[in-house]
Design a protein around this motif. Structure first.
Motif: not given
Length: 504
Positions: A420-421, A426-427, A501-504
């Protein structure tokens, strides 16, 4: 010579290959995008109503499984946690090809389906009295079963059909040899072995942390050896019983238990490491083949005893639903193509036969707490989840949450691994939304913000604040416009950090 008609799906799409499922590599697993396989299996499950498409004629009893040997080195399943531990079970026997009114003495494999009511949920083993099967690819399952049913014109059993299919399917020879041997017609359900047939996996847990290195997977086959001894029928004895007492095995099971003569089976496992599987001379996940006992000896696990007859056949046997998709932590799947398809096909058959809430029927209801977000549908029992959310993730307290402690190690399939990736890792989920905002004119940006404010203002403030973080990460101006519309003051010193602009 007349050209054969072109095989198509129900949508008229031509079929290039009706022999092999679409798989990730030659040893599977089967891919969900194989629409032809899914259509065949889903349609097949709906061809009979209301009886089971296969295994329609059956008998069952309740009992207990008692652990007699420690296998915790292989599996962390709690039902194996200590010697002497008992787990309630339901075991259903059946013939495979006949209808509900067929005879028990047919030359036919016998179903051997067990439901373990464990403290971690229900575990089902849906096996047979043979360790193998006629086919190895699920794409051929509907075709095979059709040959065991009735001719579409005569409505009679068709020997041409079955032997035509077998003669064109050499992988069936192993099972055909068993079926027509002395073992082909068990005298009673009590006097035969049972098998999980498929290759499964066992997963242990050698520590209290979530480190993957502490979890190990081994491949496994399940065996249930009768302690009553093997007894079989000849062709002549079978023909006589079919005429005199077509329900003889059903009678025998019920009467033996009623008289206190409780049948027992010794549960054993065969274990193969991933390294051994990679070097095995043939595919260890092939349902038409066995593992040699000399190479992979039986390891005793416990004793299964049947000691209680059903009170009502329809409620406790006819409505009983079994599926190999029902596994508990410590037991899992393998790349066995037939198993992969049955994981989808069996619960689909139960939803068709019994409804979308079939697990709520008493005979199928787990003995442990059940907490999920499934709501509505036919026969939704209880309070249907009450006032709690019917979606996840959610912000409510005391609602069911995922628990990484139950994660399985990846299933390695050559150059790839089934796992389950995390699709968020990384998005960048903000740059393109920000770019779209920046393409708008100031007037369009203002209308966008006001439209959002009109809706978001109706939500709780903690939700507003969480969503504002996303707007600011996309564009500071975007976030500021919405915040101002909501009447929320944002500390300017926080904006550069929020805007990254980073993922949370």
């Amino acid at each position: 010579m007349t050209e054969p008609q072109k095989l198509t799906t129900a949508d008229g799409i031509p079929i290039a290959d009706n022999q092999n499922s679409l798989t990730a590599g030659p040893r599977g697993p089967v891919l969900m995008q194989d629409f032809h396989l899914m259509e065949k299996l889903a349609h097949f499950n709906r061809e009979r109503i209301p009886e089971r498409v296969v295994h329609a004629k059956g008998a069952a009893a309740f009992g207990t499984f008692t652990v007699t040997n420690d296998i915790t080195r292989y599996s962390k399943a709690k039902l194996f946690s200590e010697i002497g531990k008992k787990t309630e079970v339901l075991l259903r026997f059946s013939t495979v090809g006949g209808e509900k009114g067929s005879a028990d003495a047919e030359r036919d494999p016998r179903g051997f389906a067990i439901k373990f009511y464990t403290e971690e949920g229900n575990w089902d083993i849906t096996g047979n009295n043979t360790p193998i099967f006629f086919i190895r690819d699920p794409l051929k399952f509907p075709d095979f079963i059709h040959t065991q049913k009735r001719n579409p014109q005569t409505n009679c059993k068709d020997h041409n059909a079955r032997w035509d299919f077998w003669s064109l399917s050499p992988e069936s020879l192993h099972q055909v040899t068993i079926l027509f041997s002395d073992r082909g017609i068990p005298k009673t359900y009590r006097h035969m072995d049972g098998f999980g047939s498929h290759t499964f996996s066992l997963i242990n847990d050698q520590g209290d942390t979530l480190s993957e290195s502490l979890r190990e997977r081994v491949w496994c086959k399940f065996h249930f050896k009768t302690l009553q001894g093997h007894q079989t029928l000849t062709e002549q004895e079978s023909a006589k019983l079919k005429g005199e007492d077509p329900d003889h095995a059903t009678h025998d099971l019920f009467e033996a238990i009623a008289q206190g003569d409780y049948p027992k089976w010794r549960m054993c496992i065969q274990v193969m490491s991933e390294e051994q599987a990679a070097k095995h001379p043939d595919n260890p996940f092939d349902l038409t083949k066995v593992w040699k006992h000399s190479d992979y000896p039986l390891i005793e696990v416990g004793i299964l005893e049947l000691n209680r007859n059903p009170e009502n056949y329809f409620a406790q046997v006819e409505q009983a639903a079994f599926s190999p998709s029902a596994v508990v932590p410590g037991v899992s799947f393998s790349p066995d193509k037939m198993l992969q398809a049955r994981i989808m096909s069996y619960p689909d058959a139960q939803r068709y036969r019994l409804g979308g809430n079939y697990q709520q029927l008493p005979v199928n209801q787990p003995k442990c707490p059940v907490m999920h977000y499934q709501r509505d549908g036919f026969m939704a029992l209880g309070n249907n989840g009450g006032s709690t959310p019917n979606y996840e993730p959610n912000s409510a307290e005391s609602t069911p949450k995922q628990n990484p402690a139950y994660a399985e190690p990846p299933m390695h399939l050559g150059d790839v691994a089934a796992d389950r990736y995390d699709h968020r890792q990384g998005n960048d989920d903000y740059t393109q939304a920000g770019n779209l905002y920046r393409l708008m004119t100031p007037e369009q940006q203002e209308r966008l913000a006001q439209n959002i404010v009109g809706s978001l203002s109706q939500a709780r403030q903690d939700i507003q604040m969480r969503q504002l973080c996303h707007f600011f990460r996309a564009d500071v101006s975007y976030g500021r416009r919405v915040a101002e519309g909501l009447g929320i003051s944002i500390d300017p010193s926080m904006l550069p950090a929020i805007a990254q602009p980073v993922s949370i």
